[in-house]
Design a protein around this motif. Sequence first.
Motif, short mmCIF file in Angstrom:
data_model
loop_
_atom_site.label_atom_id
_atom_site.label_comp_id
_atom_site.label_asym_id
_atom_site.label_seq_id
_atom_site.Cartn_x
_atom_site.Cartn_y
_atom_site.Cartn_z
N PHE A 327 6.51 0.08 -6.15
CA PHE A 327 6.39 1.55 -6.21
C PHE A 327 6.23 2.19 -4.82
N PRO A 328 5.34 1.66 -3.96
CA PRO A 328 5.22 2.31 -2.64
C PRO A 328 6.49 2.19 -1.81
N LEU A 329 7.27 1.15 -2.07
CA LEU A 329 8.53 0.98 -1.33
C LEU A 329 9.55 2.01 -1.79
N VAL A 330 9.49 2.33 -3.10
CA VAL A 330 10.40 3.36 -3.63
C VAL A 330 10.06 4.71 -2.99
N PHE A 331 8.79 4.94 -2.74
CA PHE A 331 8.35 6.15 -2.03
C PHE A 331 9.08 6.20 -0.69
N ALA A 332 9.11 5.06 0.02
CA ALA A 332 9.76 5.02 1.34
C ALA A 332 11.27 5.22 1.25
N VAL A 333 11.88 4.77 0.15
CA VAL A 333 13.33 4.93 -0.03
C VAL A 333 13.70 6.42 0.04
N SER A 334 12.81 7.26 -0.47
CA SER A 334 13.05 8.70 -0.40
C SER A 334 12.49 9.31 0.88
N ARG A 335 11.23 8.98 1.22
CA ARG A 335 10.54 9.65 2.32
C ARG A 335 11.19 9.38 3.68
N ILE A 336 12.02 8.35 3.77
CA ILE A 336 12.71 8.10 5.04
C ILE A 336 13.51 9.34 5.48
#
Length: 373
Positions: A327-336
Motif C-alpha cells: 500500500f505505501p508503495l502504491v502511494f509512491a506510484v502516484s505521489r512521484i
Amino acid sequence: MAEVKVGLQDVVVATSGICSIDGARGKLTYVGYDIGDLAAKSSFEEVVYLLWNGRLPKLAELQELRKELAANRGISPEIVDLLKRLPPPQHPMETLRTTVSALSLYDPEAEDMTEEANRRKALRLTAQMGTLVAAFGRLREGKEPIAPDPKLNHASNFLYMLQGKVPGQAEARWFDVALVLHADHSYNASTFAARVAASTLSDMHSAVTAAIGTLKGPLHGGANEQVMKMLLEIQTTDKVEPWVHQLLAQKKKVMGFGHRVYHTEDPRATVLRKMSEDLGRRTGQPKWFEMSKKIEDLMIREKKINANVDFYSASAYYVLGIPVDLFPLVFAVSRISGWTAHILEQYASNKLIRPLAEYVGPTDQKYVPIEQR
Ligand code: COA
C-alpha cells in the motif's frame, strides 16, 4: 528565546503554485482545480501534466504525454537483476528506496541539472515507479515481472503488471481516481524532504529517494497499510466498538485518522469512502467497508477526529487485490508526480532550505581529557 514551532506546525515556509489546501473548509486544489472535480472528470495522466506544467493539457498534449509515459515505463535488465539479487526486505519500501536510488546509476542524465534533463528525469521516474513496484511484487512471489503494456493507461497498466490480468472497467477507473487523489498534497513531509534535498541542488533521484524514505513512516504513507492490518486483526464488525474503545483508552492512535492541516473531512477521504464501498460491493467483500464505516462513526462521535486519505484507501486497495505491505508503495506510484513537480519548482527558484533550531543543551562546558572522564 525565539518562538519554536514544534513540527513546523502552521509555519509557512515558501510559496508554491502547485497545490493548495484549505484545512478549515476541507478543500484541496491542484493548480486551482478542485480535487473532487479532478477525481470525477480527469485522469492520472492529465493530472501529471497539470502538476508539471501548471495548466491542463490540450488533447494532443495529453496524448503526447500518455505516449511518452508508456514509452518510458520499462526498467532495464540491470534493475530487474538488482531486484532479484537484493535480500528480502523487512519492508518493501526499503527495496523501493534502494531501487529508485539505483535508477540514477543507469540514467545518463542523472547529473544533468538543465531544466530539460530534469523534466525528462521526472517523466522517467513517474513512468517507472509502478513498474518497479509491480516487478518487486511478482518477483517475491517467484513470478517473472510482466512487461508494461503501452496500450493501457497508467492505472490499468500498473494493476496488469502486478496481477497479470487487465483490470475490469470499474476497478481500473477507481484505481485511476485513487492515483489522481494521491498525486500531490502541498508541503507534506515527503514533499518537503524532496524540496530540502533539491534546495541543495542535489539531483532529482536523490531528492526522490529522500521523499520515499520520508513517506515510509507510519505517520505518513505507511498509515494505509496499518489501517488494513488493524481491519484484518479486528476481523468482524461486532468487534469494532470494543477494539476502538480499547485503543482510545490506551491513548493509542487509530491509524487513518487525524491530520495536521485538515480540521474537517479530508476531501480525498470523501471520494475514497465511495471507492471502498463500491469496490467492496462489486468484489463481494463489503465487510471491510462496513467495518471502516463503523470505526469512522465511532471516531467522529467519541473523538471528533475525521478519516484521512489513508483510511478508506486501505479497504479499497485490499479488495482490488493489492498486497497490504505494498500500500505505501502504491502511494509512491502516484505521489512521484507531485514530488517531481515540486522538485522542478524548487530548482526553478531555488533558495537553500536551512532553518534554525533553538539550542537547549548544556553550555559553557569545560573539556575533560578522555582519561579523566
Ligand atoms: N487517533 C487517536 N487520536 C488522535 C489521532 C488518531 N489517529 N490523531 C490525532 N489524535 C489526537 C492526539 O492523540 C492528540 O490528542 P491530545 O491533544 O489529547 O494529546 C491530538 O489528536 C492531536 O494529535 P497530534 O498527533 O499531536 O497531531 P499532529 O498534527 O501532530 O498529527 C497526524 C497529525 C496525522 C500525525 C496524527 O493525526 C496521526 O498520527 N494520525 C494517525 C496516522 C495517520 O493516519 N497518518 C496519515 C496522515 S495523512
